[in-house]
Write a protein that holds these residues in place. Structure first.
Motif, PDB file in Angstrom:
ATOM      1  N   ILE A 101       0.850  -1.204   0.000  1.00  0.00           N
ATOM      2  CA  ILE A 101       0.000   0.000   0.000  1.00  0.00           C
ATOM      3  C   ILE A 101       0.880   1.247   0.000  1.00  0.00           C
ATOM      4  O   ILE A 101       1.892   1.307   0.716  1.00  0.00           O
ATOM      5  CB  ILE A 101      -0.923   0.002   1.234  1.00  0.00           C
ATOM      6  N   GLU A 102       0.508   2.197  -0.796  1.00  0.00           N
ATOM      7  CA  GLU A 102       1.223   3.482  -0.783  1.00  0.00           C
ATOM      8  C   GLU A 102       0.223   4.614  -1.047  1.00  0.00           C
ATOM      9  O   GLU A 102      -0.715   4.461  -1.836  1.00  0.00           O
ATOM     10  CB  GLU A 102       2.332   3.491  -1.846  1.00  0.00           C
ATOM     11  N   ILE A 103       0.456   5.716  -0.380  1.00  0.00           N
ATOM     12  CA  ILE A 103      -0.375   6.910  -0.613  1.00  0.00           C
ATOM     13  C   ILE A 103       0.439   7.879  -1.477  1.00  0.00           C
ATOM     14  O   ILE A 103       1.613   8.131  -1.186  1.00  0.00           O
ATOM     15  CB  ILE A 103      -0.766   7.576   0.728  1.00  0.00           C
ATOM     16  N   ILE A 104      -0.180   8.370  -2.533  1.00  0.00           N
ATOM     17  CA  ILE A 104       0.493   9.371  -3.371  1.00  0.00           C
ATOM     18  C   ILE A 104      -0.349  10.641  -3.337  1.00  0.00           C
ATOM     19  O   ILE A 104      -1.560  10.594  -3.582  1.00  0.00           O
ATOM     20  CB  ILE A 104       0.639   8.882  -4.827  1.00  0.00           C
ATOM     21  N   GLU A 105       0.286  11.744  -2.964  1.00  0.00           N
ATOM     22  CA  GLU A 105      -0.457  13.026  -2.953  1.00  0.00           C
ATOM     23  C   GLU A 105       0.222  14.030  -3.868  1.00  0.00           C
ATOM     24  O   GLU A 105       1.454  14.074  -3.941  1.00  0.00           O
ATOM     25  CB  GLU A 105      -0.614  13.545  -1.517  1.00  0.00           C
ATOM     26  N   LYS A 106      -0.590  14.806  -4.601  1.00  0.00           N
ATOM     27  CA  LYS A 106      -0.067  15.825  -5.512  1.00  0.00           C
ATOM     28  C   LYS A 106      -0.707  17.162  -5.176  1.00  0.00           C
ATOM     29  O   LYS A 106      -1.934  17.225  -4.991  1.00  0.00           O
ATOM     30  CB  LYS A 106      -0.422  15.465  -6.961  1.00  0.00           C
ATOM     31  N   HIS A 107       0.108  18.195  -5.103  1.00  0.00           N
ATOM     32  CA  HIS A 107      -0.405  19.544  -4.828  1.00  0.00           C
ATOM     33  C   HIS A 107       0.353  20.580  -5.657  1.00  0.00           C
ATOM     34  O   HIS A 107       1.414  20.281  -6.205  1.00  0.00           O
ATOM     35  CB  HIS A 107      -0.262  19.911  -3.343  1.00  0.00           C
ATOM     36  N   HIS A 108      -0.171  21.802  -5.648  1.00  0.00           N
ATOM     37  CA  HIS A 108       0.452  22.936  -6.339  1.00  0.00           C
ATOM     38  C   HIS A 108       1.850  23.227  -5.780  1.00  0.00           C
ATOM     39  O   HIS A 108       2.171  22.851  -4.655  1.00  0.00           O
ATOM     40  CB  HIS A 108      -0.437  24.181  -6.221  1.00  0.00           C
ATOM     41  N   ARG A 109       2.617  23.923  -6.596  1.00  0.00           N
ATOM     42  CA  ARG A 109       4.028  24.163  -6.257  1.00  0.00           C
ATOM     43  C   ARG A 109       4.222  25.042  -5.018  1.00  0.00           C
ATOM     44  O   ARG A 109       5.303  25.113  -4.454  1.00  0.00           O
ATOM     45  CB  ARG A 109       4.741  24.807  -7.440  1.00  0.00           C
ATOM     46  N   PHE A 110       3.151  25.737  -4.560  1.00  0.00           N
ATOM     47  CA  PHE A 110       3.301  26.652  -3.422  1.00  0.00           C
ATOM     48  C   PHE A 110       3.068  25.970  -2.073  1.00  0.00           C
ATOM     49  O   PHE A 110       3.329  26.550  -1.041  1.00  0.00           O
ATOM     50  CB  PHE A 110       2.318  27.833  -3.551  1.00  0.00           C
ATOM     51  N   LYS A 111       2.528  24.756  -2.104  1.00  0.00           N
ATOM     52  CA  LYS A 111       2.210  24.089  -0.826  1.00  0.00           C
ATOM     53  C   LYS A 111       3.485  23.816  -0.048  1.00  0.00           C
ATOM     54  O   LYS A 111       4.429  23.225  -0.552  1.00  0.00           O
ATOM     55  CB  LYS A 111       1.438  22.788  -1.071  1.00  0.00           C
ATOM     56  N   LYS A 112       3.469  24.248   1.236  1.00  0.00           N
ATOM     57  CA  LYS A 112       4.712  24.218   2.006  1.00  0.00           C
ATOM     58  C   LYS A 112       4.921  22.888   2.725  1.00  0.00           C
ATOM     59  O   LYS A 112       6.038  22.402   2.809  1.00  0.00           O
ATOM     60  CB  LYS A 112       4.722  25.373   3.006  1.00  0.00           C
TER      61      LYS A 112
ATOM     62  N   SER B  91       5.067  12.435  -2.185  1.00  0.00           N
ATOM     63  CA  SER B  91       4.488  13.768  -2.398  1.00  0.00           C
ATOM     64  C   SER B  91       5.029  14.363  -3.688  1.00  0.00           C
ATOM     65  O   SER B  91       6.231  14.297  -3.944  1.00  0.00           O
ATOM     66  CB  SER B  91       4.851  14.696  -1.244  1.00  0.00           C
ATOM     67  N   ILE B  92       4.139  14.943  -4.463  1.00  0.00           N
ATOM     68  CA  ILE B  92       4.537  15.607  -5.709  1.00  0.00           C
ATOM     69  C   ILE B  92       4.034  17.049  -5.649  1.00  0.00           C
ATOM     70  O   ILE B  92       2.891  17.298  -5.266  1.00  0.00           O
ATOM     71  CB  ILE B  92       3.930  14.854  -6.924  1.00  0.00           C
ATOM     72  N   ARG B  93       4.921  18.002  -5.966  1.00  0.00           N
ATOM     73  CA  ARG B  93       4.528  19.424  -5.976  1.00  0.00           C
ATOM     74  C   ARG B  93       4.721  19.947  -7.388  1.00  0.00           C
ATOM     75  O   ARG B  93       5.864  20.062  -7.858  1.00  0.00           O
ATOM     76  CB  ARG B  93       5.410  20.226  -4.991  1.00  0.00           C
ATOM     77  N   MET B  94       3.625  20.243  -8.082  1.00  0.00           N
ATOM     78  CA  MET B  94       3.712  20.667  -9.484  1.00  0.00           C
ATOM     79  C   MET B  94       2.623  21.672  -9.815  1.00  0.00           C
ATOM     80  O   MET B  94       1.457  21.488  -9.415  1.00  0.00           O
ATOM     81  CB  MET B  94       3.514  19.465 -10.409  1.00  0.00           C
ATOM     82  N   GLY B  95       2.981  22.713 -10.561  1.00  0.00           N
ATOM     83  CA  GLY B  95       2.015  23.648 -11.146  1.00  0.00           C
ATOM     84  C   GLY B  95       0.924  24.084 -10.184  1.00  0.00           C
ATOM     85  O   GLY B  95       1.202  24.424  -9.029  1.00  0.00           O
TER      86      GLY B  95
END
Ligand code: NAD
Length: 219
Positions: free
Chosen positions: A121-132, A154-158
């Protein structure tokens, strides 16, 4: 309702104003890193800022003797304890995610988590580049649905408003449970429903799950 915002100039702060204004509420107190304005005493302060503003939030809440809706993520355990202590005299809602879809996803995962010990099991989260903060508060909340450690990427993009997937993989098959916030307005709407509800409650510490359950009971 007379309300205040901690973090009023931020991405969420602006959406909070938009949604609360549409629902007929009056902004009487606003604060951000640089400025503070007060026209009246708010019944509730809505906090979408940063953990660094937490002390200030609590001082203001005590000053105004008002309710709190707290959406800021990455608060410390001590901060949550302080919110719980404050909730002995005023109503407080704390949620790392104010969307109803995530609530449904969390309940789905809790329902099956006991059957998943043999799966990867793995959790993948993606958010905008400004999320701290990383991982997101929501990813941590989803990980807490399991009684064993679950890795998170965690992925931070656009400008991605927020995406959370729980991947459940066996050797020959994979399940993906995924939630996408199409617009961050959904969080502001959830926070507004929470504020409307708790200004009517004298005291107590509430989760967003409990607020939604009260709404359902009302029909
Ligand atoms: P942002 O960076 O756009 O805005 C932050 C705001 O906080 C700004 O107005 C800034 O001036 C203010 N601020 C910074 N330091 C301060 C201080 N010391 N005192 C007072 N104000 C201060 O961030 P954002 O994207 O609007 O997100 C804000 C918070 O909300 C983050 O913690 C984020 O993770 C969280 N969030 C929660 C949910 C949820 O559903 N619970 C949803 C989205 C975002």
């Amino acid at each position: 309702m007379k309300y205040g915002i901690m973090g009023y100039s931020g991405r969420m702060g602006k959406l909070i104003q938009e949604v609360f204004n549409e629902r007929g509420h009056e902004l009487v107190y606003r604060c951000d890193l640089k400025e503070e304005f007060r026209d009246d005493v708010p019944q509730v302060i809505v906090d979408f800022s940063t953990p660094k503003a937490f002390d200030r939030l609590m001082v203001k809440a005590e000053d105004f003797n008002c309710s709190l809706v707290v959406g800021t993520t990455a608060l410390k355990v001590d901060d949550i304890d302080r919110l719980k202590a404050y909730a002995k005299k005023k109503s407080v809602v704390y949620a790392r995610n104010f969307s109803k879809g995530i609530l449904i996803m969390k309940n789905m995962i809790k329902g099956i988590s006991g059957e998943l010990h043999d799966w990867d099991i793995e959790i993948i989260e993606k958010h905008h580049r400004f999320k701290k903060d990383k991982p997101s508060g929501t990813a941590k909340m989803l990980a807490e649905c399991f009684d064993f450690e679950v890795p998170t990427s965690s992925i931070r993009m656009g400008g991605i408003p927020g995406e959370h997937s729980v991947l459940i993989a066996g050797l020959g098959e994979i399940i993906e449970i995924k939630h996408q916030a199409i617009s961050p307005r959904t969080f502001a709407e959830g926070a507004c429903s929470a504020a409307e509800r708790i200004v009517k409650l004298e005291k107590g510490f509430y989760t967003f799950d409990e607020i939604c359950a009260m709404e359902e009971q009302d029909g």
